[in-house]
Design a protein around this motif. Structure first.
Motif, PDB file in Angstrom:
ATOM      1  N   HIS A   1     -29.244  80.321  -2.467  1.00 59.39           N
ATOM      2  CA  HIS A   1     -29.851  81.055  -4.165  1.00 59.39           C
ATOM      3  C   HIS A   1     -28.876  82.199  -4.103  1.00 59.39           C
ATOM      4  N   ASP A   2     -28.363  82.194  -5.291  1.00 61.30           N
ATOM      5  CA  ASP A   2     -27.929  83.470  -5.881  1.00 61.30           C
ATOM      6  C   ASP A   2     -28.961  84.548  -6.082  1.00 61.30           C
ATOM      7  N   ILE A   3     -28.390  85.420  -6.452  1.00 65.43           N
ATOM      8  CA  ILE A   3     -29.226  87.082  -7.014  1.00 65.43           C
ATOM      9  C   ILE A   3     -30.640  86.479  -7.880  1.00 65.43           C
ATOM     10  N   GLU A   4     -29.975  85.147  -8.699  1.00 68.79           N
ATOM     11  CA  GLU A   4     -30.825  85.377 -10.356  1.00 68.79           C
ATOM     12  C   GLU A   4     -31.829  83.819  -9.637  1.00 68.79           C
ATOM     13  N   GLY A   5     -31.490  83.490  -8.609  1.00 70.44           N
ATOM     14  CA  GLY A   5     -33.025  82.046  -7.768  1.00 70.44           C
ATOM     15  C   GLY A   5     -31.965  81.139  -7.877  1.00 70.44           C
ATOM     16  N   LYS A   6     -31.000  81.045  -8.867  1.00 77.40           N
ATOM     17  CA  LYS A   6     -30.222  79.748  -8.654  1.00 77.40           C
ATOM     18  C   LYS A   6     -29.325  79.290  -7.520  1.00 77.40           C
ATOM     19  N   LEU A   7     -29.288  77.518  -7.162  1.00 74.53           N
ATOM     20  CA  LEU A   7     -28.371  76.635  -6.284  1.00 74.53           C
ATOM     21  C   LEU A   7     -27.712  77.329  -6.409  1.00 74.53           C
ATOM     22  N   SER A   8     -26.835  77.654  -5.900  1.00 71.65           N
ATOM     23  CA  SER A   8     -24.807  78.563  -5.146  1.00 71.65           C
ATOM     24  C   SER A   8     -24.012  77.816  -4.128  1.00 71.65           C
ATOM     25  N   GLN A   9     -22.897  77.298  -4.686  1.00 66.77           N
ATOM     26  CA  GLN A   9     -21.977  76.862  -4.008  1.00 66.77           C
ATOM     27  C   GLN A   9     -21.100  78.008  -3.947  1.00 66.77           C
ATOM     28  N   ASP A  10     -21.125  79.252  -4.071  1.00 67.51           N
ATOM     29  CA  ASP A  10     -20.651  80.366  -3.629  1.00 67.51           C
ATOM     30  C   ASP A  10     -21.028  81.239  -2.293  1.00 67.51           C
ATOM     31  N   PRO A  11     -20.266  81.689  -1.164  1.00 71.84           N
ATOM     32  CA  PRO A  11     -21.086  81.884  -0.417  1.00 71.84           C
ATOM     33  C   PRO A  11     -20.587  83.017   0.094  1.00 71.84           C
ATOM     34  N   ALA A  12     -20.121  83.998  -0.877  1.00 75.12           N
ATOM     35  CA  ALA A  12     -20.608  85.235  -1.099  1.00 75.12           C
ATOM     36  C   ALA A  12     -21.765  85.669  -1.560  1.00 75.12           C
ATOM     37  N   SER A  13     -22.302  84.415  -2.354  1.00 73.12           N
ATOM     38  CA  SER A  13     -23.699  85.114  -3.700  1.00 73.12           C
ATOM     39  C   SER A  13     -24.811  84.596  -2.095  1.00 73.12           C
ATOM     40  N   ILE A  14     -24.111  83.630  -1.794  1.00 73.16           N
ATOM     41  CA  ILE A  14     -25.830  82.988  -0.328  1.00 73.16           C
ATOM     42  C   ILE A  14     -25.802  83.718   0.871  1.00 73.16           C
ATOM     43  N   LEU A  15     -24.545  84.635   1.126  1.00 72.12           N
ATOM     44  CA  LEU A  15     -24.609  86.077   1.952  1.00 72.12           C
ATOM     45  C   LEU A  15     -25.147  86.883   1.601  1.00 72.12           C
ATOM     46  N   GLU A  16     -25.546  86.978   0.325  1.00 68.85           N
ATOM     47  CA  GLU A  16     -25.986  88.839  -0.025  1.00 68.85           C
ATOM     48  C   GLU A  16     -26.984  88.392   0.221  1.00 68.85           C
ATOM     49  N   THR A  17     -27.588  87.543  -0.366  1.00 72.60           N
ATOM     50  CA  THR A  17     -29.040  87.335  -0.591  1.00 72.60           C
ATOM     51  C   THR A  17     -29.625  86.767   0.711  1.00 72.60           C
ATOM     52  N   LYS A  18     -29.112  85.896   1.572  1.00 74.88           N
ATOM     53  CA  LYS A  18     -29.400  85.805   2.797  1.00 74.88           C
ATOM     54  C   LYS A  18     -30.516  84.434   2.259  1.00 74.88           C
ATOM     55  N   ARG A  19     -30.150  84.038   1.823  1.00 77.67           N
ATOM     56  CA  ARG A  19     -31.236  82.903   0.860  1.00 77.67           C
ATOM     57  C   ARG A  19     -30.876  81.262   1.172  1.00 77.67           C
ATOM     58  N   ALA A  20     -29.914  81.434   2.208  1.00 77.52           N
ATOM     59  CA  ALA A  20     -29.282  79.874   2.699  1.00 77.52           C
ATOM     60  C   ALA A  20     -30.081  78.659   2.694  1.00 77.52           C
ATOM     61  N   LEU A  21     -30.118  77.188   2.102  1.00 77.63           N
ATOM     62  CA  LEU A  21     -30.583  76.797   1.598  1.00 77.63           C
ATOM     63  C   LEU A  21     -30.689  75.649   3.006  1.00 77.63           C
TER      64      LEU A  21
ATOM     65  N   LEU B   1     -19.675  79.984   6.029  1.00 75.51           N
ATOM     66  CA  LEU B   1     -19.753  80.522   4.923  1.00 75.51           C
ATOM     67  C   LEU B   1     -19.254  81.882   5.080  1.00 75.51           C
ATOM     68  N   GLU B   2     -19.259  82.745   5.977  1.00 80.10           N
ATOM     69  CA  GLU B   2     -17.887  84.136   6.112  1.00 80.10           C
ATOM     70  C   GLU B   2     -16.528  83.082   6.447  1.00 80.10           C
ATOM     71  N   ILE B   3     -16.104  82.379   7.112  1.00 81.69           N
ATOM     72  CA  ILE B   3     -14.895  81.777   7.015  1.00 81.69           C
ATOM     73  C   ILE B   3     -14.167  81.249   5.606  1.00 81.69           C
ATOM     74  N   LEU B   4     -15.486  80.330   4.513  1.00 79.16           N
ATOM     75  CA  LEU B   4     -14.944  80.688   3.410  1.00 79.16           C
ATOM     76  C   LEU B   4     -14.908  81.598   2.253  1.00 79.16           C
ATOM     77  N   LYS B   5     -15.606  82.597   2.482  1.00 77.04           N
ATOM     78  CA  LYS B   5     -15.794  83.782   1.960  1.00 77.04           C
ATOM     79  C   LYS B   5     -14.467  84.383   2.014  1.00 77.04           C
ATOM     80  N   GLN B   6     -14.317  84.531   3.364  1.00 77.46           N
ATOM     81  CA  GLN B   6     -12.794  85.085   3.048  1.00 77.46           C
ATOM     82  C   GLN B   6     -11.455  84.347   2.676  1.00 77.46           C
ATOM     83  N   GLN B   7     -11.823  83.003   2.857  1.00 76.20           N
ATOM     84  CA  GLN B   7     -10.874  82.234   2.368  1.00 76.20           C
ATOM     85  C   GLN B   7     -11.297  82.139   0.891  1.00 76.20           C
TER      86      GLN B   7
END
Length: 248
Positions: free
Chosen positions: A117-137, A101-107
């Motif tokens: 999941h992102d901050i709204e609780g929705k499934l996400s493909q954005d690595p930065a959002s997942i790292l922020e919420t710490k809600r990995a799947l 996730l960190e690598i893809l965020k940097q790239q």
């Protein structure tokens, strides 16, 4: 140091397997082992089938909750091959490891499939959002959640050390537990093991791929190709990371 402890522990498991056919070593109060696949390859290089796993601090919610309580406890399986092109499955029990996730965020890239999941609780493909919420799947949803809970229980019970919730209570990830298993292929029937493994790989390579010109590969095959390419051309390093290293 985590990597040194892990290397010694797998080495001892290999020694026990050479004598008894199987060796199991569990350690506690250790630290991050870095690249877990290295210890699977250590076993495979010695002609052993290898299994190892570690618990971690809480970095993923259990299935049915948004509260971060379980670890993405990585697990490794290795199967030796006479040509050195060993089978290696090295995976976290989250859909994507935090490092990925960190690598893809940097790239600035998105995940190929939802990874959390992102901050709204929705499934996400954005690595930065997942790292922020710490809600990995968890991998396989509830199945991955169950797997990581059992891996944590077994590691802590076998080593007599801390489980994930106790590691999390420390405020930082240290004093983790790890398990290392080695099984001597020669004590089973080395030739039969080799024939079985090669038969499975040949069958995989024979299937029709979804993408023309790209064959289906066995776990670890891509790593072998990457290693060969890096040895020939050099190891690629992120430009910003390289500049940061040079300033140290």
């Amino acid at each position: 140091m985590g990597p040194y402890n892990a290397h010694v522990a797998m080495g001892r498991a290999v020694e026990l397997a050479e004598e008894h056919g199987m060796g199991v070593v569990a350690i506690r109060n250790t630290n991050h082992w870095q690249r877990g696949g290295a210890y699977g390859l250590q076993a495979a290089d010695a002609g052993m089938l290898g299994i190892c796993w570690t618990n971690t601090t809480g970095n993923m919610p259990p299935w049915g909750s948004a509260e971060v309580k379980i670890g993405n406890n990585p697990v490794v399986f290795a199967v030796p091959r006479a040509n050195g092109e060993h089978v290696l499955l090295d995976m976290a029990t989250s859909q994507f490891a935090n490092g990925k996730l960190e690598i893809l965020k940097q790239q600035g890239e998105q995940l190929a499939v939802p990874g959390g999941h992102d901050i709204e609780g929705k499934l996400s493909q954005d690595p930065a959002s997942i790292l922020e919420t710490k809600r990995a799947l968890p991998i396989g949803f509830w199945k991955g959640s169950g797997l990581t809970i059992v891996l944590d229980m077994m590691a802590a019970a076998m080593a007599g050390g801390l489980s994930t919730h106790e590691i999390q209570a420390q405020g930082a990830e240290y004093r983790v537990c790890q398990v290392f298993m080695a099984i001597a292929a020669s004590k089973i029937d080395g030739d039969a093991v080799e024939a079985t493994v090669n038969g499975v790989i040949d069958d995989l390579h024979a299937v029709e791929p979804l993408v023309e010109g790209r064959s289906v590969s066995y776990p670890g095959e891509g790593m072998i190709k990457t290693r060969e390419e890096n040895l020939a051309k050099g190891v690629p390093v992120d430009k910003d990371q390289w500049e940061n290293l040079q300033t140290l």
